[in-house]
Design a protein around this motif. Structure first.
Motif, PDB file in Angstrom:
ATOM      1  N   GLU A   1      -5.972  -0.299 -12.219  1.00  0.00           N
ATOM      2  CA  GLU A   1      -7.392  -0.564 -12.924  1.00  0.00           C
ATOM      3  C   GLU A   1      -6.878  -0.505 -14.007  1.00  0.00           C
ATOM      4  O   GLU A   1      -6.356   0.366 -14.938  1.00  0.00           O
ATOM      5  CB  GLU A   1      -7.936   0.779 -11.965  1.00  0.00           C
ATOM      6  CG  GLU A   1      -7.657   2.653 -12.386  1.00  0.00           C
ATOM      7  CD  GLU A   1      -8.788   2.889 -11.835  1.00  0.00           C
ATOM      8  OE1 GLU A   1     -10.214   2.339 -10.492  1.00  0.00           O
ATOM      9  OE2 GLU A   1      -8.920   3.306 -11.324  1.00  0.00           O
TER      10      GLU A   1
ATOM     11  N   THR B   1     -13.890   1.711 -14.930  1.00  0.00           N
ATOM     12  CA  THR B   1     -12.576   1.660 -14.640  1.00  0.00           C
ATOM     13  C   THR B   1     -12.643   0.121 -13.946  1.00  0.00           C
ATOM     14  O   THR B   1     -14.305   0.017 -13.350  1.00  0.00           O
ATOM     15  CB  THR B   1     -12.438   2.083 -13.193  1.00  0.00           C
ATOM     16  OG1 THR B   1     -13.344   3.053 -12.267  1.00  0.00           O
ATOM     17  CG2 THR B   1     -12.335   3.819 -13.964  1.00  0.00           C
TER      18      THR B   1
ATOM     19  N   PRO C   1     -10.792  -2.695 -11.357  1.00  0.00           N
ATOM     20  CA  PRO C   1      -9.771  -3.355 -10.666  1.00  0.00           C
ATOM     21  C   PRO C   1      -8.429  -4.285 -11.017  1.00  0.00           C
ATOM     22  O   PRO C   1      -9.510  -4.956 -12.298  1.00  0.00           O
ATOM     23  CB  PRO C   1     -10.027  -4.365  -8.943  1.00  0.00           C
ATOM     24  CG  PRO C   1     -11.348  -3.507  -8.788  1.00  0.00           C
ATOM     25  CD  PRO C   1     -11.908  -3.258 -10.842  1.00  0.00           C
TER      26      PRO C   1
END
Length: 105
Positions: free
Chosen positions: A48, A62, A64
């Motif tokens: 991530e 955050t 992916p």
């Protein structure tokens, strides 16, 4: 860890679970820093993009992000974070995220 650019004194330290897999990028306005991370997990690692506050070190968001050590570092321009990476089938791609909250643009 962050150091004051004028005298080198430590400003803050932040522990993050995982391993950075690339260099860090800091926004021109010094609001956020962005770095790709690999986080430990039972099966496959979680990859991530982690954005953090330059002032405090706190995680802002955050997202992916499949990347590798060969992936170029993220770039921050205007209100966007640009990051190269891969799809699940290893196709190279470029993604754009909102710098404020990490929403995929």
């Amino acid at each position: 860890m962050s150091f004051d650019p004028t005298d080198g004194s430590k400003q803050w330290t932040r522990t993050i679970d995982g391993v950075p897999i690339g260099p860090m990028t800091v926004a021109p306005d010094l609001s956020i820093g962005v770095v790709p991370f690999e986080r430990p997990q039972r099966d496959d690692p979680v990859l991530e993009l982690v954005a953090f506050s330059v002032a405090s070190g706190e995680t802002e968001w955050t997202a992916p992000h499949r990347a590798s050590v060969r992936t170029t570092l993220p770039a921050v321009f205007d209100d966007c974070v640009y990051a190269s990476g891969y799809t699940e089938d290893e196709t190279p791609i470029l993604r754009s995220f909102a710098a404020e909250d990490g929403a995929l643009i």
